[in-house]
Scaffold this active site. Structure first.
Site, PDB file in Angstrom:
ATOM      1  N   PHE A 289       0.862  -1.178   0.000  1.00 30.95           N
ATOM      2  CA  PHE A 289       0.000   0.000   0.000  1.00 30.95           C
ATOM      3  C   PHE A 289       0.900   1.230   0.000  1.00 30.95           C
ATOM      4  O   PHE A 289       2.055   1.159   0.436  1.00 30.95           O
ATOM      5  CB  PHE A 289      -0.875   0.022   1.264  1.00 30.95           C
ATOM      6  CG  PHE A 289      -2.269  -0.497   1.063  1.00 30.95           C
ATOM      7  CD1 PHE A 289      -2.509  -1.841   0.869  1.00 30.95           C
ATOM      8  CD2 PHE A 289      -3.353   0.365   1.056  1.00 30.95           C
ATOM      9  CE1 PHE A 289      -3.791  -2.314   0.684  1.00 30.95           C
ATOM     10  CE2 PHE A 289      -4.642  -0.090   0.868  1.00 30.95           C
ATOM     11  CZ  PHE A 289      -4.863  -1.444   0.677  1.00 30.95           C
TER      12      PHE A 289
ATOM     13  N   GLN B 112      -9.668  13.132   5.040  1.00 34.20           N
ATOM     14  CA  GLN B 112      -8.929  12.410   3.997  1.00 34.20           C
ATOM     15  C   GLN B 112      -9.838  12.079   2.819  1.00 34.20           C
ATOM     16  O   GLN B 112     -10.965  11.613   3.004  1.00 34.20           O
ATOM     17  CB  GLN B 112      -8.358  11.115   4.562  1.00 34.20           C
ATOM     18  CG  GLN B 112      -7.582  10.319   3.518  1.00 34.20           C
ATOM     19  CD  GLN B 112      -6.793   9.180   4.131  1.00 34.20           C
ATOM     20  OE1 GLN B 112      -7.341   8.114   4.384  1.00 34.20           O
ATOM     21  NE2 GLN B 112      -5.518   9.396   4.386  1.00 34.20           N
TER      22      GLN B 112
ATOM     23  N   HIS C 274     -10.126   9.763  -0.624  1.00 35.83           N
ATOM     24  CA  HIS C 274      -9.554   8.582  -1.277  1.00 35.83           C
ATOM     25  C   HIS C 274      -9.434   8.885  -2.759  1.00 35.83           C
ATOM     26  O   HIS C 274     -10.380   9.364  -3.375  1.00 35.83           O
ATOM     27  CB  HIS C 274     -10.458   7.356  -1.062  1.00 35.83           C
ATOM     28  CG  HIS C 274      -9.755   6.063  -1.327  1.00 35.83           C
ATOM     29  ND1 HIS C 274      -9.411   5.658  -2.601  1.00 35.83           N
ATOM     30  CD2 HIS C 274      -9.300   5.088  -0.501  1.00 35.83           C
ATOM     31  CE1 HIS C 274      -8.791   4.481  -2.531  1.00 35.83           C
ATOM     32  NE2 HIS C 274      -8.707   4.113  -1.260  1.00 35.83           N
TER      33      HIS C 274
ATOM     34  N   LEU D 119     -15.251   1.756  -3.480  1.00 37.92           N
ATOM     35  CA  LEU D 119     -13.798   1.907  -3.539  1.00 37.92           C
ATOM     36  C   LEU D 119     -13.231   1.042  -4.641  1.00 37.92           C
ATOM     37  O   LEU D 119     -13.653  -0.108  -4.814  1.00 37.92           O
ATOM     38  CB  LEU D 119     -13.171   1.384  -2.251  1.00 37.92           C
ATOM     39  CG  LEU D 119     -12.930   2.304  -1.083  1.00 37.92           C
ATOM     40  CD1 LEU D 119     -12.102   1.564  -0.041  1.00 37.92           C
ATOM     41  CD2 LEU D 119     -12.212   3.553  -1.537  1.00 37.92           C
TER      42      LEU D 119
ATOM     43  N   GLU E  95      -6.892   0.739  -2.884  1.00 32.23           N
ATOM     44  CA  GLU E  95      -5.485   1.061  -3.157  1.00 32.23           C
ATOM     45  C   GLU E  95      -4.677  -0.217  -3.390  1.00 32.23           C
ATOM     46  O   GLU E  95      -3.626  -0.188  -4.032  1.00 32.23           O
ATOM     47  CB  GLU E  95      -4.934   1.839  -1.956  1.00 32.23           C
ATOM     48  CG  GLU E  95      -3.566   2.375  -2.167  1.00 32.23           C
ATOM     49  CD  GLU E  95      -3.149   3.353  -1.072  1.00 32.23           C
ATOM     50  OE1 GLU E  95      -4.006   4.072  -0.523  1.00 32.23           O
ATOM     51  OE2 GLU E  95      -1.944   3.393  -0.781  1.00 32.23           O
TER      52      GLU E  95
ATOM     53  N   ARG F  10      -1.425   8.965   0.072  1.00 40.07           N
ATOM     54  CA  ARG F  10      -2.794   9.083  -0.429  1.00 40.07           C
ATOM     55  C   ARG F  10      -3.203  10.521  -0.753  1.00 40.07           C
ATOM     56  O   ARG F  10      -3.898  10.761  -1.742  1.00 40.07           O
ATOM     57  CB  ARG F  10      -3.733   8.488   0.625  1.00 40.07           C
ATOM     58  CG  ARG F  10      -5.139   8.389   0.173  1.00 40.07           C
ATOM     59  CD  ARG F  10      -5.940   7.587   1.147  1.00 40.07           C
ATOM     60  NE  ARG F  10      -5.705   6.168   0.978  1.00 40.07           N
ATOM     61  CZ  ARG F  10      -6.217   5.230   1.768  1.00 40.07           C
ATOM     62  NH1 ARG F  10      -6.968   5.572   2.788  1.00 40.07           N
ATOM     63  NH2 ARG F  10      -5.976   3.958   1.544  1.00 40.07           N
TER      64      ARG F  10
ATOM     65  N   HIS G  48     -13.305  10.230   2.526  1.00 34.75           N
ATOM     66  CA  HIS G  48     -13.089   8.815   2.885  1.00 34.75           C
ATOM     67  C   HIS G  48     -12.923   8.605   4.384  1.00 34.75           C
ATOM     68  O   HIS G  48     -13.372   7.595   4.925  1.00 34.75           O
ATOM     69  CB  HIS G  48     -11.837   8.335   2.144  1.00 34.75           C
ATOM     70  CG  HIS G  48     -11.476   6.903   2.378  1.00 34.75           C
ATOM     71  ND1 HIS G  48     -12.313   5.856   2.067  1.00 34.75           N
ATOM     72  CD2 HIS G  48     -10.344   6.342   2.889  1.00 34.75           C
ATOM     73  CE1 HIS G  48     -11.717   4.710   2.374  1.00 34.75           C
ATOM     74  NE2 HIS G  48     -10.537   4.976   2.896  1.00 34.75           N
TER      75      HIS G  48
ATOM     76  N   ARG H  24      -4.202  10.129   7.388  1.00 32.20           N
ATOM     77  CA  ARG H  24      -4.035   8.747   7.848  1.00 32.20           C
ATOM     78  C   ARG H  24      -3.273   7.905   6.812  1.00 32.20           C
ATOM     79  O   ARG H  24      -3.588   7.931   5.625  1.00 32.20           O
ATOM     80  CB  ARG H  24      -5.400   8.111   8.094  1.00 32.20           C
ATOM     81  CG  ARG H  24      -5.323   6.642   8.440  1.00 32.20           C
ATOM     82  CD  ARG H  24      -6.654   6.102   8.855  1.00 32.20           C
ATOM     83  NE  ARG H  24      -7.640   6.076   7.808  1.00 32.20           N
ATOM     84  CZ  ARG H  24      -7.690   5.175   6.830  1.00 32.20           C
ATOM     85  NH1 ARG H  24      -6.775   4.230   6.728  1.00 32.20           N
ATOM     86  NH2 ARG H  24      -8.665   5.222   5.941  1.00 32.20           N
TER      87      ARG H  24
HETATM   88  C1  SIN Z   1      -8.408   1.025   0.457  1.00 32.47           C
HETATM   89  O1  SIN Z   1      -8.603  -0.183   0.443  1.00 32.47           O
HETATM   90  O2  SIN Z   1      -7.945   1.625  -0.513  1.00 32.47           O
HETATM   91  C2  SIN Z   1      -8.746   1.817   1.676  1.00 32.47           C
HETATM   92  C3  SIN Z   1      -7.928   1.391   2.797  1.00 32.47           C
HETATM   93  C4  SIN Z   1      -7.774   2.461   3.817  1.00 32.47           C
HETATM   94  O3  SIN Z   1      -8.444   3.487   3.761  1.00 32.47           O
HETATM   95  O4  SIN Z   1      -6.910   2.309   4.691  1.00 32.47           O
END
Ligand code: SIN
Length: 405
Positions: free
Chosen positions: A123, A245, A247, A260, A263, A293, A352, A387
């Site tokens: 990630f 935040q 996304h 979603l 990520e 992010r 998000h 975050r």
């Molecule tokens: C995601 O799966 O992209 C989100 C995970 C997260 O917000 O930590």
């Protein structure tokens, strides 16, 4: 004194408000200690917003290469834009491996490596050697249904430990004593309109975020900031509310809440392209699609504003594997009439997660005697301004599971 309306009274040691990941983990932690624990929730626990959490839980298990909790902590500090509370960050990163193994023992069906270890995926923002080494695969997941698996497991364990659930009860306000102590919560039972008072020595808010304040959000319709509202009405300030935040890869396909495109897809090699086929993240950050992010979200937003129709291209990296390895994304694509094996997935930045909320210490205690908070409604300062990806589910697991009253 005569009450203005009829209500039923329930008395417990602990009342937890909310049954997402944080609420269920707190409920289980209290019930396991033998405390009389009630969990009040406006939706059935396994339908709480955590069910939409795809990606996973960050923990330095070192299953996919060398890792260390201190490197995880460093990434959390850096990801927070250097604005986080380092005690809270240390606690989170140190506690993460044990929290994941505990979930495994409770029964969460994590994805596995060929050797049978918990699979960890890459990630954004997760590195080694205090940012000097290569990226690390640190995020533990159950396919792209990690939140779903966690809810089912924790709910089952909570019931087994005699926690009592009040389902479709909407918490309205905290009950405060004249000397400023929180003594319970007032709820409205949704199916018959009756009022219920839950008295407890310990009230735990785990009501999630307030994403629905935004036009475009990944948050479920239930994410209406109920906990923050109750606390504000009780006269307690909320902290860091400006830290929201976004996304970068919410699916822009007309579905609300925006599903979603986790990520994790970018972790597995999917790239961001625009209408002209330009892979725009290459110019935006050395880590391209796996940049922190906020940086990816800003780049995606700029593309949208310029009318360049940003999209996630999973075709080369995953091909037909997206159908089996990312079943939730594949299902959302199907709902939107898209075939991710042959087509790109249109994306947009969407609200998000909220870093701010009810100010709590590292034990989850608020400044109001009798009131605790955990998960997204709380603000330990852990995430600072931003975050780190996959620290959200982790936060839900490590706070408030072991508090003694
Ligand atoms: C995601 O799966 O992209 C989100 C995970 C997260 O917000 O930590």
């Amino acid at each position: 004194m005569t009450a203005a309306y009829e209500y039923e009274t329930h008395v417990y040691d602990v009342v937890v408000v909310g049954a997402g990941g944080a609420g269920l983990r707190a409920t289980l932690g209290m019930a396991e200690q033998g405390l009389r624990t009630a969990c009040v929730t406006k939706v059935f626990p396994t339908r709480s917003h955590t069910v939409a959490a795809q990606g996973g839980i960050a923990a330095s298990l070192s299953n996919m290469g060398p890792d260390h909790w201190q490197w995880h902590m460093y990434d959390t500090v850096k990801g927070s834009d250097w604005l986080g509370d380092t005690d809270a960050m240390e606690y989170l990163a140190r506690s993460a491996p044990a929290a994941v193994y505990e979930l495994e023992h409770y029964g969460v069906p994590f994805s596995r490596t060929e050797e049978g270890k918990i699979y960890q995926r890459p990630f954004g923002g997760h590195t080694t050697e205090f940012g000097e080494g290569p990226p690390v695969q640190r995020t533990c997941a159950a396919a792209d249904r990690t939140g779903h698996a966690i809810l089912h497991t924790l709910y089952g364990q909570s019931v087994k430990n005699n926690a009592e659930f009040y389902i479709e009860y909407f918490a309205i306000d905290l009950i405060m004593s004249e000397d400023g102590q929180c003594q319970g919560v007032v709820c409205w039972k949704l199916d018959d309109g009756t009022m219920h008072v839950f008295n407890a020595k310990m009230v735990v808010l785990a009501t999630g975020g307030y994403g629905r304040a935004y036009f475009s959000a990944t948050s479920a319709h239930t994410c209406t900031g109920d906990g923050g509202g109750m606390v504000a009405r009780a006269g307690l300030p909320l902290q860091d509310m400006e830290f929201v935040q976004f996304h970068p890869t919410a699916m822009a396909c007309g579905i609300d809440p925006a599903p979603l495109a986790t990520e994790a897809l970018r972790g597995e090699g999917a790239v961001l392209v625009n209408r002209d086929g330009n892979r725009f993240m290459l110019d935006a950050h050395p880590d391209a699609e796996l940049a922190p992010r906020d940086i990816v979200a800003r780049a995606v937003y700029a593309q949208t504003q310029a009318g360049l129709a940003p999209a996630l291209d999973t075709r080369t990296a995953l091909g037909a594997k997206i159908l089996t390895d990312f079943p939730a994304v594949a299902a959302a694509c199907q709902q939107a009439g898209l075939d991710p094996v042959t087509q790109v997935i249109p994306v947009a930045a969407a609200a998000h997660y909220h870093m701010g909320g009810v100010a709590t210490d590292a034990d989850g205690a608020s400044t109001l005697p009798g009131l605790w908070a955990c998960g997204e409604v709380a603000s330990t300062g852990l995430h600072g301004a931003n975050r780190l990806a996959s620290n959200g589910l982790l936060e839900a697991l490590v706070y408030l599971s072991l508090i003694h009253i």
